[in-house]
Design an enzyme around this catalytic site. Structure first.
Site, PDB file in Angstrom:
ATOM      1  N   ASP A   1       0.874  -1.158   0.000  1.00 20.79           N
ATOM      2  CA  ASP A   1       0.000   0.000   0.000  1.00 20.79           C
ATOM      3  C   ASP A   1       0.923   1.223   0.000  1.00 20.79           C
ATOM      4  OD1 ASP A   1      -2.344   1.681   0.517  1.00 20.79           O
ATOM      5  OD2 ASP A   1      -1.483   1.897   2.514  1.00 20.79           O
ATOM      6  N   LYS A   2       0.448   2.347  -0.517  1.00 22.31           N
ATOM      7  CA  LYS A   2       1.308   3.539  -0.556  1.00 22.31           C
ATOM      8  C   LYS A   2       1.225   4.360   0.724  1.00 22.31           C
ATOM      9  CE  LYS A   2       0.049   7.369  -2.485  1.00 22.31           C
ATOM     10  NZ  LYS A   2       0.236   8.343  -1.370  1.00 22.31           N
ATOM     11  N   THR A   3       0.033   4.903   0.986  1.00 24.05           N
ATOM     12  CA  THR A   3      -0.121   5.867   2.070  1.00 24.05           C
ATOM     13  C   THR A   3       0.080   5.222   3.437  1.00 24.05           C
ATOM     14  OG1 THR A   3      -1.729   7.028   0.699  1.00 24.05           O
ATOM     15  CG2 THR A   3      -1.637   7.638   3.036  1.00 24.05           C
TER      16      THR A   3
END
Length: 664
Positions: free
Chosen positions: A362-364
């Protein structure tokens, strides 16, 4: 009225309660049997011969029988039940091996103790007691780890408030339990509160933080007619929301169902120990039967001698070391994991971790910090330099509750007095500083005010999907402040090391394409998916698995929970939500993506130790079984039960020492 929002969580909570009951049951049985094992060992003739310590009194045999019977029936019950289940499924494994060993030891010992049919021989009560103790302990520890998974859904349900502000016909509000809210009702959501249910904004405007649910790092502006999701956090404006979905139809309930389904459909791959136990069961029963038949019909020995040889063979095959082979490695690796900054919640993840071929991030909040920081200040007009522009903006935003405003306020310690401060939800803030009318506004509001946005004068500030706000002084656009979600310094090294190990690195995010593209390029990600809706993340995991890849998922938000549960190995960033943590197999305590590398390395080392221990745990049978059966009887070599016990104990000690040698 529709079903309560907690329906799914309640069902899963009941499953969690069942696991808690089982863990408590194993613990209780273990404590009782462990206490009874002490006098059983003291009174056992074989142990007395072995230690040279003799303890005897009138009726000691009956006491030994009574204590052993309690352990046999009370402590052994879970294994007899498991034996029956495995036989019915035609999948004999550890339960079958344990059950057979206990039953044989108890039955023969009882026959020998009371000289039934004139049969006398060695008494194996101590064997069955210690075996029951070890197995109860192992199952208790294992059940405790299983309990954590069922708490994920309870944590999801807790995102929703228990009460809502129901707007009455006369305009007043009344606090009601969330269970009483129905579609069509109008609710008041105050600043800073969680939106209680899915709905549509009927009045007011605000910014809503949906990052825990969607992965979108920027708060989303909401105006009349736009939808809001139950569980998201309202920003600075009060809004009235018409309820559109409750109960099982709500977004949160659908996420709950996705997590539940993914957990329920997780592969129940038979463990290494079960496979070894199956073969040991076959070997024990076959060797015992062959031994009895050979001594009775080939060598012409009497029934009592043949039976003792047969029983000795089957009892020597008791899986003391086998029962400890994997739990001991897990215990050691759990300690090593903690020292390396992560917690292992699911031992099956180790077997999968060694074979991981792709890691999805996942990024955030995972590859990035999940919080805004000012990246640049651009002077566009007027007499103020960049530093003065930032001080003006920070002075205003220091009075704001908006996440973007807080980021600007954090960027400098200098503050100026502000008069006539005003917040414009979704648009910006304004006030008087040094006699000037100062505004910090969004690009959308600037276009509304001025008819255009000076994008061509901002330069590189917009690259990477950064968020831009503009500073107006006395209605003149004097500057812009660019902000972005900061990439964690550890992320670059983590991606490099994983790619060096031959693994594919993939990123999934709910954020905009330009943001995802920038982060992906900065880190050297092999592939990325942007603007992914939460319910699609688990689906993407399945699609990547369909490429014949074993997948690890790394995330931190509610929106990641179904994907974490769906992946072969789910890894949660420790500072993330409780939901993500409870749905994961492994938790990174230090919020360091680099620990994913350590997870895989430890998984591989752990598997190697498991295999080594299983070889040690079963290898002694290659020597002990033939000797116990009497293949060298003609040469005067016959393995006694006591000698077999020594060999078995030696195997257990080797397994324990080998487990302690685990390193990464």
């Amino acid at each position: 009225m529709e079903g309560k929002h907690g329906d799914h969580a309640g069902g899963h909570a009941r499953a969690g309660s069942h696991h808690a009951h089982m863990a408590s049951d194993f613990r209780r049985r273990f404590i009782v049997c462990a206490i009874l094992t002490i006098p059983i060992l003291v009174l056992s003739p074989m142990i007395q011969e072995w230690t040279g310590i003799s303890v005897s009194f009138e009726g000691d045999g009956l006491v030994l029988f009574a204590l052993s019977s309690i352990v046999f029936f009370y402590g052994g019950y879970p294994f007899y039940s498991g034996l029956v289940r495995e036989i019915r499924k035609r999948q004999p494994g550890m339960m079958t091996l344990i059950g057979v060993a206990i039953i044989v030891a108890y039955t023969y010992s009882t026959i020998a103790l009371f000289s039934v049919l004139g049969i006398t021989g060695k008494i194996f009560y101590w064997e069955l007691a210690t075996l029951v103790d070890i197995m109860l302990l192992g199952h208790w520890v294992e059940m405790r780890s299983v309990m954590g998974a069922s708490r994920a859904l309870e944590e999801l349900a807790r995102l929703l408030p228990s009460h809502a502000h129901l707007v009455m016909e006369d305009g007043s509000t009344k606090d009601v339990p969330i269970e009483e809210v129905a579609a069509g009702d109008t609710l008041l959501v105050k600043p800073g509160e969680r939106v209680p249910v899915d709905g549509t904004v009927q009045r007011g405007e605000t910014s809503v933080d949906e990052s825990m649910l969607t992965g979108e790092s920027v708060p989303v502006y909401k105006n009349t007619g736009e939808s809001v999701i139950g569980g998201s956090v309202n920003g600075e404006g009060a809004i009235e929301v018409e309820v559109t979905r409750t109960g099982k139809e709500s977004y949160i309930s659908q996420v709950i169902e996705m997590v539940r389904s993914a957990q329920a459909s997780r592969s129940r791959t038979q463990g290494l120990a079960d496979r070894a136990a199956l073969w040991l069961t076959i070997i024990a029963l076959s060797a015992g039967a062959v031994t009895f038949l050979a001594w009775t019909f080939v060598s012409g020995q009497d029934f009592a001698f043949s039976l003792e040889r047969s029983v000795t063979v089957m009892v020597i095959t008791c899986p003391h070391a086998l029962g400890l082979a994997i739990p001991l490695v897990i215990a050691v690796s759990t300690g090593l994991a903690a020292g390396h900054g992560f917690i292992i919640r699911n031992r099956t993840a180790f077997e999968n971790a060694r074979r991981i071929q792709a890691v999805i991030f996942d990024k955030t909040g995972t590859l990035t910090k999940g919080e805004f920081e000012v990246s640049s200040v651009i002077r566009l007009a007027g007499t103020c330099d960049e530093e003065k522009l930032l001080v003006y903006a920070a002075s205003l935003e220091g009075l704001s509750e908006h996440p973007i405003g807080k980021a600007i306020a954090r960027s400098t310690d200098t503050r100026l007095p502000v008069d006539d401060f005003a917040s414009m939800p979704g648009k910006g803030v304004s006030g008087r500083i040094d006699g000037h009318e100062v505004m910090v506004v969004s690009a959308m509001y600037l276009e509304e005010l001025k008819g255009s946005v000076p994008v061509d004068r901002i330069g590189d500030a917009t690259t990477g999907g950064k968020t831009i706000v503009f500073v107006l002084i006395d209605e003149e656009v004097c500057g812009a402040v660019a902000m972005g979600d900061v990439i964690r310094p550890e992320s670059r090294e983590a991606i490099e090391r994983l790619k060096g190990m031959g693994l594919e690195c993939i990123m999934i995010t709910g954020d905009r394409k330009e943001v995802a593209s920038h982060v992906s390029a900065e880190l050297g990600i092999d592939e990325f998916f942007s603007e992914v809706l939460p319910e699609k993340k688990a689906e993407l995991v399945r699609e990547i698995q369909a490429r014949s890849l074993l997948v690890a998922m790394v995330g931190d938000g509610v929106n990641d929970a179904p994907a974490l549960a769906e992946a072969n190995v789910g890894i949660a960033i420790g500072a993330g939500t409780d939901v993500a943590i409870e749905a994961a197999d492994i938790i990174l305590v230090r919020n360091n993506p680099g620990d994913v590398v350590s997870v895989i390395e430890l998984g591989r080392a752990t598997y190697r130790k498991m295999v080594e221990n299983l070889i040690w745990a079963t290898g002694y049978n290659a020597v002990a079984i033939p000797l116990a059966a009497g293949v060298l009887y003609s040469a005067g070599i016959l393995l006694s039960p006591a000698a077999g016990a020594i060999l078995m104990s030696l195997s257990t000690v080797i397994v324990a020492i080998n487990a302690r040698l685990l390193k990464v």
